[in-house]
Design an enzyme around this catalytic site. Sequence first.
Site, PDB file in Angstrom:
ATOM      1  N   ARG A  50      12.841  79.995  25.898  1.00  0.00           N
ATOM      2  CA  ARG A  50      12.181  78.919  25.084  1.00  0.00           C
ATOM      3  C   ARG A  50      11.945  77.850  25.789  1.00  0.00           C
ATOM      4  O   ARG A  50      12.466  76.632  25.644  1.00  0.00           O
ATOM      5  CB  ARG A  50      13.043  78.579  23.846  1.00  0.00           C
ATOM      6  N   ASP A  52      10.232  74.282  26.879  1.00  0.00           N
ATOM      7  CA  ASP A  52      10.088  73.031  26.160  1.00  0.00           C
ATOM      8  C   ASP A  52       8.554  72.707  26.440  1.00  0.00           C
ATOM      9  O   ASP A  52       7.716  73.123  26.958  1.00  0.00           O
ATOM     10  CB  ASP A  52      10.800  71.715  26.829  1.00  0.00           C
ATOM     11  N   ARG A 197      15.334  70.492  35.180  1.00  0.00           N
ATOM     12  CA  ARG A 197      14.667  69.047  35.168  1.00  0.00           C
ATOM     13  C   ARG A 197      15.725  68.212  35.808  1.00  0.00           C
ATOM     14  O   ARG A 197      15.326  67.048  36.322  1.00  0.00           O
ATOM     15  CB  ARG A 197      14.205  68.773  33.904  1.00  0.00           C
TER      16      ARG A 197
END
Lengths: 249, 249
Positions: A50, A52, A197
């Site tokens: 999933r 972002d 990230r």
Amino acid sequence: MKRVKLVVAYDGTNYRGWQVQNNGETIESMLNRAISSLTGEEIHVMGSSRTDSGVHAMGNVAVFDTEARMAADKFSYALNQRLPEDIRIQNSCEVPLDFHPRYQKTVKTYEYHILNREFPLPAYRLNAHFTYRPLDIARMQEAARYLEGEHDFQSFCAAGAQVKTTVRTIYELTVEKEGDLIVIRITGNGFLYNMVRIIAGTLMKVGMGEWEPERMTEILEGRDRKLAGPTAPAKGLTLMEIHFKGEKE
Amino acid sequence: MKRVKLVVAYDGTNYRGWQVQNNGETIESMLNRAISSLTGEEIHVMGSSRTDSGVHAMGNVAVFDTEARMAADKFSYALNQRLPEDIRIQNSCEVPLDFHPRYQKTVKTYEYHILNREFPLPAYRLNAHFTYRPLDIARMQEAARYLEGEHDFQSFCAAGAQVKTTVRTIYELTVEKEGDLIVIRITGNGFLYNMVRIIAGTLMKVGMGEWEPERMTEILEGRDRKLAGPTAPAKGLTLMEIHFKGEKE
């Protein structure tokens, strides 16, 4: 009935991430609509990852079940006719009915792209994070080595994420320079929420000279999100590939 | 008064080319507005190369005259604050008042990008032409060699274009494969209207096996636009660099 697996590439710029939302289009909603209109069934895909809002993919994976007679490998062509230019099916094939892209064991590869020069280049504006602050690649490479292997990555997990364990294995973490582009490439057996990230943001701190590469040890051992660097912006991240264990390739 | 030279990079997707038009935004109109609002003068830039709608640049050049006190090299920073993300000044400097970017002798470099694989990739949708038909690079490289040097390129000039002479010199024309991307790179002392896109369309014909590389001789000698291949789509084309003769660098 058959289960069809799709390998999906997309530019996430114009979508609110993968998962269906009430307030805007997502990759999942676009796929559901395209497949439903093609087959005449009401289709809800099951995605593997999933991503972002703003994150891109070269090879995310989704499956769906259909009674349609169309051969599984033809769905790629037919769906690309019904999808916008920023979503493209790369492959479609039949998989066993018990194949589930979220619960299957996988090896995933992500890339984080940083454009590092005096001024931004418009050609990279959607798919790379820009910084004019010079990054020292050698330092980033040294820091990256501390993160390879099996570790508790709790410090690299968005605060509040609920998971059973924050132990993960990074098989490979490389930092390379291609012209003005710095490519961080990570392969692992699973990633915590925002993990790539946060790793990118942390390696940038080291590249800028603010932190020493050895600090990675402290950050890992402290098991506290506050110890790691900032979460680097979504647009620099691309899910490159998902390999399912036991899959022939 | 001083004359300021700008090196400008842009993604041409959302613009009606370089030159000011009545019916939509252009790179020139965006620059005029940004510079005018910065200096408080009514500025009209003079561009070096009037790229077509959809064509991109890494280094187009424009100049303007201003009474503003701001140092010439500071304009890049100040203008980037006022321009959208798909236009970015790469450099600004002062040039002599008689420097004119259109009439100065130049060496220009263009790249034409072709994504050659089974399915398109969203990340390349704005900056590369896509074809699933396999292109043979070795054949394209062989054909490219016929075009290097001084030739009458009338066959590679859009019909109806009015110029004194269609003789131009291509200093270098290379075709290289970078993964699934084919990069045609052309450096020359001047280009006719649509010349690079017609060369790209012609090399593709050879790459697909429809034409033999030697056919380039006939096409050049025939001096007839109908003999060359189709004009490849604008979005694959990027103006990489303009070098002004006599310019130190």
